[in-house]
Design a protein around this motif. Sequence first.
Motif, PDB file in Angstrom:
ATOM      1  N   VAL A  63      -5.416   3.269  -0.854  1.00 57.66           N
ATOM      2  CA  VAL A  63      -3.990   2.987  -0.656  1.00 57.66           C
ATOM      3  C   VAL A  63      -3.816   1.589  -0.074  1.00 57.66           C
ATOM      4  N   LEU A  64      -4.603   1.250   0.918  1.00 58.77           N
ATOM      5  CA  LEU A  64      -4.499  -0.084   1.517  1.00 58.77           C
ATOM      6  C   LEU A  64      -4.880  -1.175   0.525  1.00 58.77           C
ATOM      7  N   ASP A  65      -5.897  -0.924  -0.309  1.00 53.89           N
ATOM      8  CA  ASP A  65      -6.263  -1.909  -1.323  1.00 53.89           C
ATOM      9  C   ASP A  65      -5.118  -2.145  -2.295  1.00 53.89           C
ATOM     10  N   ALA A  66      -4.378  -1.095  -2.627  1.00 56.20           N
ATOM     11  CA  ALA A  66      -3.268  -1.223  -3.577  1.00 56.20           C
ATOM     12  C   ALA A  66      -2.062  -1.904  -2.936  1.00 56.20           C
ATOM     13  N   GLU A  67      -1.768  -1.588  -1.661  1.00 59.50           N
ATOM     14  CA  GLU A  67      -0.552  -2.093  -1.036  1.00 59.50           C
ATOM     15  C   GLU A  67      -0.744  -3.395  -0.264  1.00 59.50           C
ATOM     16  N   ALA A  68      -1.922  -3.608   0.285  1.00 61.81           N
ATOM     17  CA  ALA A  68      -2.210  -4.835   1.046  1.00 61.81           C
ATOM     18  C   ALA A  68      -3.633  -5.277   0.713  1.00 61.81           C
TER      19      ALA A  68
END
Length: 75
Positions: A63-68
């Motif tokens: 999720v973090l890779d996708a959003e930030a």
Amino acid sequence: MGILGFVLAVLFMVVVAPVWIVFHYITKWRSQRGLTAQDERLLAELWEISNRLETRVQTLERVLDAEAPNWRNKV
């Protein structure tokens, strides 16, 4: 009888007692070598918890890779 008793006591303390103590603890060690059923259940439960936590961390990283995308560089 006094000297013979003394010699036997010394012989017992020097030879028999140490061997007796060593074999006693070897026997105790062998009887406690394996895991108990309760230990196995606890180990299985901890294994399951660690697997769930690993899955959560991997999901959070995705999720973090996708959003930030640069979140890893900020740490």
